[in-house]
Design a protein around this motif. Structure first.
Motif, PDB file in Angstrom:
ATOM      1  N   LYS A 112       8.645   3.689   4.374  1.00 63.67           N
ATOM      2  CA  LYS A 112       7.775   4.389   3.771  1.00 63.67           C
ATOM      3  C   LYS A 112       6.522   4.824   4.852  1.00 63.67           C
ATOM      4  N   ILE A 113       6.504   4.281   5.978  1.00 63.46           N
ATOM      5  CA  ILE A 113       5.905   4.930   7.223  1.00 63.46           C
ATOM      6  C   ILE A 113       6.379   6.306   7.547  1.00 63.46           C
ATOM      7  N   ALA A 114       7.488   6.196   7.694  1.00 62.81           N
ATOM      8  CA  ALA A 114       8.408   7.750   7.976  1.00 62.81           C
ATOM      9  C   ALA A 114       7.907   8.693   6.980  1.00 62.81           C
ATOM     10  N   LYS A 115       7.814   8.499   5.657  1.00 61.32           N
ATOM     11  CA  LYS A 115       7.299   9.348   4.592  1.00 61.32           C
ATOM     12  C   LYS A 115       6.036   9.843   4.898  1.00 61.32           C
ATOM     13  N   TRP A 116       5.086   8.719   5.233  1.00 62.86           N
ATOM     14  CA  TRP A 116       3.612   9.047   5.192  1.00 62.86           C
ATOM     15  C   TRP A 116       3.364  10.079   6.468  1.00 62.86           C
ATOM     16  N   LEU A 117       4.306  10.090   7.426  1.00 63.19           N
ATOM     17  CA  LEU A 117       4.021  10.890   8.722  1.00 63.19           C
ATOM     18  C   LEU A 117       4.256  12.451   8.301  1.00 63.19           C
ATOM     19  N   ARG A 118       3.548  13.250   8.788  1.00 66.68           N
ATOM     20  CA  ARG A 118       3.775  14.695   8.523  1.00 66.68           C
ATOM     21  C   ARG A 118       4.799  14.882   9.793  1.00 66.68           C
ATOM     22  N   PRO A 119       5.752  16.013   9.519  1.00 66.78           N
ATOM     23  CA  PRO A 119       6.530  16.429  10.541  1.00 66.78           C
ATOM     24  C   PRO A 119       6.209  16.734  11.897  1.00 66.78           C
ATOM     25  N   GLY A 120       6.954  15.795  12.663  1.00 68.70           N
ATOM     26  CA  GLY A 120       6.132  15.962  14.035  1.00 68.70           C
ATOM     27  C   GLY A 120       5.332  14.745  14.275  1.00 68.70           C
ATOM     28  N   VAL A 177       0.929  -1.353  -0.083  1.00 65.49           N
ATOM     29  CA  VAL A 177       0.133  -0.077   0.101  1.00 65.49           C
ATOM     30  C   VAL A 177       0.933   1.268  -0.118  1.00 65.49           C
ATOM     31  N   ASP A 178       0.421   2.270  -0.513  1.00 65.45           N
ATOM     32  CA  ASP A 178       1.131   3.599  -0.507  1.00 65.45           C
ATOM     33  C   ASP A 178       0.265   4.746  -0.511  1.00 65.45           C
ATOM     34  N   PHE A 179       0.809   5.776   0.278  1.00 63.78           N
ATOM     35  CA  PHE A 179       0.067   6.776   0.362  1.00 63.78           C
ATOM     36  C   PHE A 179       0.949   8.174  -0.083  1.00 63.78           C
ATOM     37  N   PRO A 180       0.573   9.352  -0.180  1.00 68.78           N
ATOM     38  CA  PRO A 180       1.395  10.409  -0.369  1.00 68.78           C
ATOM     39  C   PRO A 180       2.289  10.844   0.758  1.00 68.78           C
ATOM     40  N   ASP A 181       3.365  11.390   0.803  1.00 70.65           N
ATOM     41  CA  ASP A 181       4.072  11.785   1.664  1.00 70.65           C
ATOM     42  C   ASP A 181       3.380  12.999   2.647  1.00 70.65           C
ATOM     43  N   GLY A 182       3.460  12.707   3.961  1.00 68.71           N
ATOM     44  CA  GLY A 182       3.008  13.622   4.954  1.00 68.71           C
ATOM     45  C   GLY A 182       1.348  13.554   5.069  1.00 68.71           C
TER      46      GLY A 182
END
Length: 158
Positions: free
Chosen positions: A110-118, A80-85
């Motif tokens: 991938k999870i790290a990229k999906w998360l917004r900063p913070g 599965v994939d989602f846009p960054d942030g």
């Protein structure tokens, strides 16, 4: 039934802790959501916009009935994939340990990229390195496959 009660109680405190870190209306992903109960249900009740992903069609159908105010996607967590942030938090309880060990680092990236900063990542992992099968998981007669790495000793990084 007793093990399900203990798990729900444990989840409740973990999700409550996450809720103290999130603002109302936060976007949260539950990776390996199962039936959506208790995690997705409790996050929705706290006012968050929640998406759940699970590989099981049966679990996704159950989740859609049990938690109608969340979005559910039937997919393999590793594909599965989602846009960054996309998310303020990602939750993955008792799911990573069922993904082959070599597929876990790319998924974590991938999870790290999906998360917004913070953003926050709440997950459970194994403690001792082991890959194998429990042929009678929770005395259910169902086989369950596991794969997890050893936790490095305190003060040592992997």
């Amino acid at each position: 039934m007793r093990s399900q009660y203990r798990a729900a109680t444990k989840y409740r405190s973990w999700i409550a802790g996450l809720n103290t870190r999130l603002g109302k209306g936060s976007r949260v992903l539950d990776l390996g959501c199962g039936s959506g109960v208790p995690v997705v249900r409790d996050l929705v009740a706290a006012g968050h916009r929640v998406a759940g992903v699970d590989i099981s069609e049966v679990q996704i159908r159950r989740a859609q009935k049990l938690v109608p105010h969340a979005d559910f996607i039937r997919a393999d967590a590793t594909s599965v994939d989602f846009p960054d942030g996309s998310f303020d938090a990602v939750v993955s309880l008792y799911a990573l340990i069922h993904i082959p060990l070599e597929e876990q680092p790319p998924l974590l990236q991938k999870i790290a990229k999906w998360l917004r900063p913070g953003g926050w990542f709440l997950c459970s992992t194994g403690h001792d390195e082991w890959t194998g099968m429990d042929k009678n998981w929770l005395d259910s007669g169902v086989a369950m496959w596991w794969s997890h790495a050893e936790v490095p000793p305190v003060g040592r990084t992997a």
